[in-house]
Scaffold this active site. Structure first.
Site, PDB file in Angstrom:
ATOM      1  N   PRO A   1       0.827  -1.210   0.000  1.00  0.00           N
ATOM      2  CA  PRO A   1       0.000   0.000   0.000  1.00  0.00           C
ATOM      3  C   PRO A   1       0.859   1.257   0.000  1.00  0.00           C
ATOM      4  CG  PRO A   1      -0.961  -1.619   1.451  1.00  0.00           C
ATOM      5  CD  PRO A   1       0.347  -2.203   0.982  1.00  0.00           C
ATOM      6  N   CYS A   2       0.553   2.147  -0.944  1.00  0.00           N
ATOM      7  CA  CYS A   2       1.458   3.257  -1.239  1.00  0.00           C
ATOM      8  C   CYS A   2       1.016   4.577  -0.642  1.00  0.00           C
ATOM      9  CB  CYS A   2       1.587   3.417  -2.756  1.00  0.00           C
ATOM     10  SG  CYS A   2       0.003   3.674  -3.593  1.00  0.00           S
ATOM     11  N   GLN A   3      -0.089   4.621   0.091  1.00  0.00           N
ATOM     12  CA  GLN A   3      -0.597   5.900   0.583  1.00  0.00           C
ATOM     13  C   GLN A   3       0.434   6.707   1.380  1.00  0.00           C
ATOM     14  OE1 GLN A   3      -2.181   3.029   0.787  1.00  0.00           O
ATOM     15  NE2 GLN A   3      -4.344   3.226   0.301  1.00  0.00           N
TER      16      GLN A   3
ATOM     17  N   ASN B   1       4.962   0.582  -7.502  1.00  0.00           N
ATOM     18  CA  ASN B   1       4.537   1.523  -6.468  1.00  0.00           C
ATOM     19  C   ASN B   1       4.565   2.949  -7.010  1.00  0.00           C
ATOM     20  OD1 ASN B   1       4.056   2.542  -3.671  1.00  0.00           O
ATOM     21  ND2 ASN B   1       4.670   0.456  -3.129  1.00  0.00           N
TER      22      ASN B   1
END
Length: 347
Positions: free
Chosen positions: A79-81, A122
């Site tokens: 997850p790249c948030q 990503n």
């Protein structure tokens, strides 16, 4: 040669679907978000495992590969948030901190399982982070040939003006992302992705496709989009329609919101909130509405028939599905990642 892959942080299956289209068998996808299970399994020849990868052992993941596997591929998009430009100002939040070390877990799985091929996709901002360079050093220390680059998504068939970080690593040979199949003369655009869909009004749902669903607009936002030009800004509006922030000197920094896309250019990056006209340049090029959920999925290069919810059991949640679509690896990019893996194996 029997090539099998496991997709970590799989979501609704963008990466898995692209790898399968390329000819790589994906045996399983693992993700903590239970709502991704239906879309993942309904569209892919793979099983979904709901699990927190911080609590899954390397031995468990390794056991997913069939015993007759010749080439193990471990793929994923942590997850790249925490690293995205959209949420960079929130890096200190508890939610972001809880995801910052997921790349370290990915590295641990690689060290323990020793897959033949590693693939990681990503956001480009990750390349500036110490945790990414630590990831690369770990792979090289364990005798992987590593190639990573920032790619322009349209050059790999994704009609979005976005860049992505792609990393490939191999135990046995050099590996590289194949050359871009598209150039400035034939880049995919918004029209090629969504131009064939039936017209909709704001708040309407296509009776033949429940995902072709456009969010409602307030009366004032309907007036605003009617005055919006493709590729234009809020400066095209009458002064009575301006927001308070637009009237400040800093308002010039908000030019990308409340805008329309342009037919013959790539779209802006599809975020998790693309369904909202005020959340970015997500206005339809000619219709007076934001793009629909189906249009967002097509711009993410999911096939037109990709199912995101069970129409017989589930009520559609715009926010849930837009989050799933926005968080996905674009399918076309995943396809060319898969082709790059196969080329390295065959060479």
């Amino acid at each position: 040669m029997n090539i099998n892959a496991v997709d970590l942080f799989c979501g609704v299956g963008g990466l898995t679907h692209g790898l399968e289209q390329a000819g790589i068998n994906v045996v399983a996808g693992i993700d903590i978000v239970a709502s991704s299970k239906f879309a993942y399994e309904a569209n892919n020849n793979s099983k979904f495992i709901e699990a927190d990868l911080k609590k899954v052992s390397s031995k468990k993941i390794d056991s997913l590969f069939p015993k007759n596997t010749d080439i193990k591929v471990l793929a994923g998009c942590a997850p790249c948030q925490p690293f995205s430009s959209y949420s960079y100002r929130y890096k200190g939040s508890d939610a972001s901190i809880n995801k910052m070390d997921l790349l370290d877990y990915f590295a641990k799985f690689i060290v323990d399982i020793k897959p033949d091929i590693v693939s990681m996709e990503n956001v480009p901002q990750l390349s500036k982070e110490p945790i990414f360079m630590k990831f690369v050093r770990t792979l090289k220390h364990h005798n992987y040939s590593v190639c990573w680059k920032l790619v322009y998504a349209p050059s790999y068939g994704v009609p979005q003006n976005r860049k992505r970080l792609v990393l490939l690593a191999s135990k046995s040979a050099d590996i590289h992302l194949i050359d871009p199949p598209f150039n400035k003369d034939n880049l995919p655009d918004v029209f090629s992705a969504i131009g064939q869909l039936p017209e909709l009004k704001a708040g309407e749902i296509d009776p033949h496709d429940a995902l072709h669903h456009a969010a409602k607009l307030s009366k004032k936002n309907l007036e605003r989009i009617k005055q919006s030009k493709p590729g234009g800004t809020w400066k095209d509006w009458d002064s009575r329609l301006l927001l308070a922030c637009h009237k400040k000197s800093t308002g010039n920094t908000y030019r990308s919101v409340y805008g329309r896309m342009e037919w013959h250019k790539p779209s802006p990056t599809i975020t998790t909130q693309f369904y909202g006209y005020g959340n970015g340049r997500f206005g339809h090029p000619v219709q007076n509405r934001a793009i629909s959920l189906r249009e967002g999925a097509l711009l993410q290069t999911f096939p037109l028939n990709y199912k995101f919810f069970d129409t017989n059991k589930n009520k559609l949640s715009i926010r849930t599905i837009s989050t799933q679509i926005g968080n996905a690896v674009p399918v076309k990019l995943a396809y060319y990642i898969g082709k790059s893996i196969l080329k390295a194996v065959n060479d």
